[in-house]
Scaffold this motif. Structure first.
Motif, PDB file in Angstrom:
ATOM      1  N   ARG A   1       0.699  -1.113   0.108  1.00 29.38           N
ATOM      2  CA  ARG A   1      -0.121  -0.041   0.100  1.00 29.38           C
ATOM      3  C   ARG A   1       0.892   1.205   0.075  1.00 29.38           C
ATOM      4  NH1 ARG A   1      -4.763  -2.231   3.915  1.00 29.38           N
ATOM      5  NH2 ARG A   1      -5.818  -3.426   2.182  1.00 29.38           N
TER       6      ARG A   1
ATOM      7  N   GLU B   1      -5.006  -1.186  -5.474  1.00 31.38           N
ATOM      8  CA  GLU B   1      -5.077  -2.633  -4.993  1.00 31.38           C
ATOM      9  C   GLU B   1      -6.297  -3.307  -5.700  1.00 31.38           C
ATOM     10  OE1 GLU B   1      -4.963  -5.587  -1.173  1.00 31.38           O
ATOM     11  OE2 GLU B   1      -5.110  -3.317  -0.735  1.00 31.38           O
TER      12      GLU B   1
ATOM     13  N   ASN C   1       2.064   1.434  -3.618  1.00 28.90           N
ATOM     14  CA  ASN C   1       0.668   1.413  -4.395  1.00 28.90           C
ATOM     15  C   ASN C   1       1.134   0.594  -5.685  1.00 28.90           C
ATOM     16  OD1 ASN C   1      -1.998   1.866  -4.599  1.00 28.90           O
ATOM     17  ND2 ASN C   1      -1.630   3.415  -6.179  1.00 28.90           N
TER      18      ASN C   1
END
Length: 171
Positions: free
Chosen positions: A125, A149, A128
């Protein structure tokens, strides 16, 4: 997207060994699932899967390419094999579908559905993007397609059950 402009709702891309059982189940369940809520009647969803829609011959690559360009979605059963560079069929199918999406003016990431059947998958995350140190199921052609995601189905427990059942039937 206008559903009527596609022959198939989705194309299922998978490795026959070991995912043929899951691919068959997915095809059957999705095709029976189709409901047109506006008319409150059933509408069959046509799913392309090589075993049910093709006869092997020398025009096979052309038939696969045609089916991909006539499919609204691509469902890829991803597993450990796909991270290997020598596993080409799924990569070729994904590349053809990506090119088809680009030609029709769509973002491929919006039309690719991942189904994890075996292996590891993790999204970083902070960066990304896929964490390729912890992910071994993403085909090369899909590594840079997703800008956020993606939602994916985790069927790893089903894969293990089907593999165990298949082994018992062989003994």
């Amino acid at each position: 997207m206008n559903q009527n402009k596609y022959v198939y709702k989705a194309f299922i891309s998978y490795a026959r060994d070991p995912d043929r059982h899951i691919a068959k189940l997915l095809e059957e369940k999705i095709e029976r699932f189709g409901i047109n809520w506006h008319r409150m009647g059933k509408q069959k969803l046509f799913i392309f899967r090589d075993i049910t829609d093709l006869v092997p011959d020398k025009s096979l690559p052309h038939k696969i390419e045609s089916a991909l360009s006539n499919s609204e979605f691509l469902i890829i059963l991803v597993q450990e094999k796909f991270s290997r560079p020598d596993f080409s069929w799924v990569n070729i199918e994904a590349e053809n579908f990506i090119n088809s999406c680009i030609k029709r003016g769509d973002d491929p990431a919006d039309y690719i559905i991942l189904v994890v059947t075996k292996g590891d998958i993790e999204w970083d995350r902070a960066k990304n993007q896929w964490d390729l140190n912890k992910t071994n199921v993403i085909p090369q052609s899909l590594r840079n397609i997703f800008k956020h995601e993606p939602i994916y189905a985790d069927l790893r427990p089903l894969h293990d059950k089907l593999a165990t059942k298949s082994l018992k039937n062989q003994v």
